[in-house]
Motif scaffolding. Structure first.
Motif, mmCIF file in Angstrom:
data_model
loop_
_atom_site.group_PDB
_atom_site.id
_atom_site.type_symbol
_atom_site.label_atom_id
_atom_site.label_comp_id
_atom_site.label_asym_id
_atom_site.label_seq_id
_atom_site.Cartn_x
_atom_site.Cartn_y
_atom_site.Cartn_z
ATOM 1 N N GLU A 196 0.826 -1.025 0.038
ATOM 2 C CA GLU A 196 0.011 0.195 -0.028
ATOM 3 C C GLU A 196 1.014 1.242 -0.152
ATOM 4 O O GLU A 196 0.515 2.282 -0.835
ATOM 5 C CB GLU A 196 -1.050 0.073 1.367
ATOM 6 C CG GLU A 196 -1.995 -1.037 1.108
ATOM 7 C CD GLU A 196 -2.943 -1.024 -0.107
ATOM 8 O OE1 GLU A 196 -3.189 0.116 -0.434
ATOM 9 O OE2 GLU A 196 -3.310 -2.058 -0.579
ATOM 10 N N HIS A 200 1.356 4.165 -2.918
ATOM 11 C CA HIS A 200 0.941 5.630 -2.396
ATOM 12 C C HIS A 200 2.162 6.364 -3.088
ATOM 13 O O HIS A 200 2.027 7.505 -3.686
ATOM 14 C CB HIS A 200 1.160 5.764 -1.011
ATOM 15 C CG HIS A 200 1.229 7.093 -0.261
ATOM 16 N ND1 HIS A 200 0.330 8.265 -0.418
ATOM 17 C CD2 HIS A 200 2.464 7.599 0.121
ATOM 18 C CE1 HIS A 200 1.052 9.066 0.134
ATOM 19 N NE2 HIS A 200 2.211 8.854 0.557
ATOM 20 N N SER A 204 1.545 9.575 -5.676
ATOM 21 C CA SER A 204 1.564 10.705 -4.832
ATOM 22 C C SER A 204 2.923 11.618 -5.233
ATOM 23 O O SER A 204 3.964 11.294 -5.282
ATOM 24 C CB SER A 204 1.589 10.671 -3.447
ATOM 25 O OG SER A 204 1.987 11.778 -2.593
#
Length: 321
Positions: A196, A200, A204
Motif C-alpha cells: 500500500e 501511495h 503521490s
C-alpha cells in the motif's frame, strides 16, 4: 590231478549278475529328492512372501517423494537474483499476488528469520567503502556490534547509528567511540503495509525526490522524526539494516530505504548499502528508490547502490515514467 571246475559253477555267478543297490541307498536317494523338492517349495513360498513387502517398500518411497514434491511446490518460490523492475513486475495486484500475500502476512509459511549480525565478507564490503572515503560521514539504520568497529576505521569522520530496539540501544550506547553517536528512534509502520505504501509513493507527487525537505515531507514513506543532524549532514555512506522487518507485524524497512534514497540525492556521491536483499520488501524498495542502474556491487546479502547527488527531481530511476 584235481578235477576241472566248470564255467557254469556258482562261483562265477556273482561276477555277471546285476546286484541292486542296498535298500538303505534307495531310501536315501528318495529321501534326498524329497528334501530337494521341499527346499524348492520353501524358496518359492519365501519369494512369494517377499513380493508384497517389496511392493510396500516401493509404495512408501513413492508416497514420501510425492509428499516432498507437494511441500516444495506449495511453498513460495524465491525471487530471481536479478528480477525485473518492480514497476514492470507489479502493474496490478493480480500480477504479483504471491508476493502480496507474503508482504500482507496472509501466507501460512514461516517468514524468513532475521539475521542478527553480518558476515565477515559483508563487513569487508563496508570497511573497504569506509577506507576509500575516510574521513567520511556514515549513517546506519540498525545497530550491530560490527558497525561500532567502523568508527575506528573512520578516524576523523562522523558515524551516526539509528536503533529502535530498546535492548540493543541500552546494551551498546555506552560503547560509542570518538565521533560515533547512537540515537533511539521509533518506526510505526509494519511490514505488512509495504505494498500500500508503494502504491501511495507512485501516485503521490509528495514522494518525488525533490518535492520538499525530508523532515517536512507529506510522503507517508518519509521518516520525519529523526534527529535534525541526520537531515543536515551530507552523507558519504548510508547502511540500511534496520528496523528488523522480520515478520508482517514488525516494523518494515520501507521508510528507511526511501529516506536513504532522499538523503543520498541531497549529497554529492553517496553509497547506499541495503542488507537482507533476499527478502521481498528490501528487494522491491531497493529497485524502486535506489534503482537497478545504480547497483555497483553486492556481497552476501548486501547490495551497494551508488547515488549521484542532485539528479532528476521528478523521478528516482531513469526507467520510471
Amino acid at each position: 590231478m584235481p578235477p576241472e571246475v566248470p564255467l557254469s559253477s556258482t562261483l562265477a555267478t556273482p561276477l555277471i549278475r546285476y546286484s541292486p543297490p542296498p535298500p538303505s541307498d534307495v531310501e536315501g536317494n528318495h529321501t534326498f529328492k524329497h528334501k530337494s523338492l521341499r527346499g524348492t517349495r520353501k524358496m518359492k513360498l519365501s519369494v512369494r512372501k517377499l513380493i508384497p513387502i517389496f511392493v510396500l517398500i516401493l509404495a512408501s518411497i513413492s508416497i514420501l517423494r510425492f509428499v516432498r514434491i507437494l511441500i516444495t511446490t506449495s511453498s513460495p518460490h524465491p525471487l530471481p537474483a536479478s528480477p525485473p523492475h518492480v514497476q514492470q513486475a507489479c502493474t496490478s495486484p493480480s500480477s504479483c499476488s504471491k508476493v502480496l500475500t507474503e508482504i500482507s502476512g496472509n501466507s501460512t509459511s514461516t517468514p524468513p528469520a532475521y539475521t542478527a549480525s553480518i558476515t565477515a565478507k559483508e563487513f569487508k564490503l563496508l570497511s573497504n567503502l569506509v577506507k576509500q572515503r575516510r574521513p567520511c560521514n556514515i549513517l546506519i539504520f540498525g545497530l550491530e556490534p560490527q558497525y561500532l568497529s567502523l568508527s575506528s576505521i573512520n578516524a576523523g569522520g562522523t558515524t551516526i547509528i539509528l536503533e529502535d530496539d530498546a535492548d540493543k540501544f541500552t546494551n551498546y550506547r555506552t560503547e560509542r567511540a570518538g565521533s560515533t553517536k547512537i540515537y533511539k528512534v521509533q518506526y510505526n509502520v509494519p511490514a505488512k503495509e509495504a505494498y500500500e505504501l508503494l502504491k501511495h509513493a507512485r501516485r503521490s507527487s509528495s514522494c518525488a525526490p525533490g518535492a520538499a525537505l525530508l523532515q517536512v515531507s507529506k510522503c507517508q514513506l518519509a521518516l520525519t522524526g529523526l534527529p535534525q543532524e541526520v537531515y543536515k549532514t551530507k552523507w558519504d555512506l548510508v547502511v540500511v539494516d534496520g528496523p528488523s522487518g522480520s515478520n508482517p507485524e514488525a516494523p518494515g524497512r520501507m521508510g528507511a530505504i526511501y529516506t536513504a534514497s532522499i538523503l543520498a540525492r541531497a549529497g554529492n556521491t553517496t553509497d547506499v548499502v541495503v542488507h537482507d536483499v533476499h527478502r521481498t520488501i528490501e528487494k522491491w524498495f531497493s529497485w524502486e528508490f535506489l534503482c537497478q542502474e545504480n547497483l555497483v556491487s553486492s556481497k552476501g546479502k548486501f547490495w551497494n547502490f551508488r547515488i549521484l547527488g542532485h539528479t532528476d527531481p521528478a523521478r528516482f530511476c531513469p526507467t520510471q515514467p
